[in-house]
Write an enzyme that holds these catalytic residues in place. Structure first.
Site, PDB file in Angstrom:
ATOM      1  CE  LYS A  22      -2.428   0.772   3.679  1.00  0.00           C
ATOM      2  NZ  LYS A  22      -2.511   2.175   4.528  1.00  0.00           N
ATOM      3  CB  SER A 167       6.120  10.877  10.535  1.00  0.00           C
ATOM      4  OG  SER A 167       4.696  10.868   9.657  1.00  0.00           O
ATOM      5  CG  ASP A 315       0.670   0.465   9.456  1.00  0.00           C
ATOM      6  OD1 ASP A 315      -0.254   0.817  10.616  1.00  0.00           O
ATOM      7  OD2 ASP A 315       1.404   0.610   8.666  1.00  0.00           O
TER       8      ASP A 315
END
Length: 434
Positions: A22, A167, A315
């Site tokens: 993704k 990030s 995740d």
């Protein structure tokens, strides 16, 4: 809808190719849209999140067509994009919102970005801050630093910026904006995050330099169309890895998977816990290592997580919590406060889901404490309309004594539309030797 899952006397066995990554799919579409000419992407993830990125680029005048496994992107280049005729709705995709903000920071026309109710609640300040310093202007319709907002690009100036929190999305947004500045834009990341942007830019003729903790990009780069292949998503594969490890008598081979070092922290931690997992790099797609992962059911022991490895498995933390319920002893997952700012508060959601199934988890501000070993009993759970929470509950049902009933599974389409098709392909009845 009554979505009940229970797999008594079943094992996981076989081979599986999970859908395209993704993170790489988002970046591939955006970079192809920024580049001038035709790009062809093989294996692009067909999910709701990635459709948001495609539709955003189409609204800016980029022609995108998918034929089978190939996606053809014809772009006039970012300098020739046209202003969208209406607000761009990004659905649930936080990745699209942050990366596209970086790309639009130099776009000379105002663009309104919005999203669904979940995305409107997600923090955008961390990307708005540095982009504003570079010269982008933001106008908010409601709560400051939240969608919806209008971004008005301008002639950007380069900056040197240190990420206050790890990030990859913020880093990428700044670097993508820096490609449209004069001068050199520098991002320092004290803790390394996923580096797909740095690797993929090179395929389009651009350059991002890497030097220890520094990432730098020269402005006014000209990108040209490219051919890409997207390998399998390790975050999607993680559900099957976890399910195989905790389901007795199971084994599974995952093929053509991205084995980027910034993405396989989950595998490394499971190996440290005693999981039988073999990883083989077979090839490189561009600069991305690709290969197979062979996993078998295993007896596991608790471990701890370092702050430095969290970005490589953020995740997968909910799955680690599930796996930890099957160890003997106490395991604490620390440094995970970032999970509170995902599609839902995933620290709270993970604790609520697993405790409702009979586990023993305690929630702290930045950690989850798991007491094992737990005998999961099944029951009703809420997915919080979060794709990863819904799939977590399905995986938990592999070892539950009674069915796990999930209130909403449609959200799985956000990242993994063929999740249940893949599940059915590796599920087998277990016949014991007499």
């Amino acid at each position: 809808m009554n979505n009940a899952y229970h797999f008594p006397n079943c094992i996981i066995n076989g081979r599986l190719k999970v859908p395209g990554d993704k993170s790489m799919s988002h970046r591939g579409v955006l970079l192809a849209a920024m580049a001038k000419g035709q790009s062809v992407i093989n294996g692009l993830l067909d999910s709701e999140d990635c459709k948001s990125t495609i539709e955003a680029c189409q609204a800016l005048g980029v022609d995108i067509q998918t034929v089978g496994q190939q996606t053809f992107i014809e772009s006039p280049g970012i300098s020739s994009w046209r202003p969208p005729k209406q607000p761009i709705n990004l659905g649930n995709s936080g990745t699209t919102a942050r990366l596209l903000s970086g790309v639009l920071a130099a776009f000379q026309h105002p663009v309104k970005l919005t999203g669904d109710e979940s995305l409107k609640q997600r923090p955008m300040k961390r990307v708005i801050g540095p982009l504003s310093t570079m010269g982008a202007r933001f106008t908010f319709e409601g709560e400051p630093d939240r969608l919806p907002f209008i971004i008005q690009g301008s002639e950007l100036k380069s900056i040197s910026y240190e990420l206050p929190l790890p990030s990859a999305q913020v880093k990428s947004a700044i670097l993508l904006a820096g490609m449209s500045t004069y001068g050199k834009t520098i991002v320092r990341e004290p803790i390394k995050t996923r580096d797909h942007t740095e690797k993929m830019v090179k395929a389009f003729g651009g350059t991002i330099d890497e030097d220890h903790t520094l990432r730098s990009v020269e402005g006014k780069q000209f990108l040209k169309g490219a051919h890409l292949t997207i390998p399998g998503d390790p975050s999607s594969a993680a559900f099957w890895i976890a399910a195989t490890v905790i389901t007795p008598n199971s084994e599974l081979q995952l093929e053509d998977l991205s084995l980027n070092e910034t993405r396989i922290g989950f595998i490394r931690v499971l190996q440290r816990m005693g999981a039988s997992i073999d990883v083989t790099v077979k090839d490189y797609v561009g600069l991305e290592p690709v290969g197979d992962v062979y996993v078998r059911s295993s007896t596991l022991m608790p471990t701890s997580l370092s702050k430095e490895e969290i970005p490589s498995l953020i995740d997968e933390v909910p799955l680690l919590a599930l796996v930890a319920t099957q160890t003997e002893g106490t395991m604490t997952l620390e440094h995970i406060n970032e999970l509170r700012f995902k599609e839902t508060d995933r620290i709270h959601a993970t604790v609520e889901i697993l405790n409702s199934l009979g586990a023993n988890l305690n929630e702290e501000e930045e950690s989850i404490k798991i007491e094992g070993k737990s005998d999961l009993k099944g029951g009703h759970v809420t997915s919080y309309n979060d794709h990863r929470m819904a799939m977590l509950a399905v995986v938990a049902s592999f070892i539950s004594n009674t069915p796990v009933i999930i209130d909403n599974i449609d959200c799985i389409n956000i990242s993994y539309p063929n999740f249940f098709q893949n599940l059915n392909g590796i599920l087998q009845d277990y016949v014991r030797d007499e």
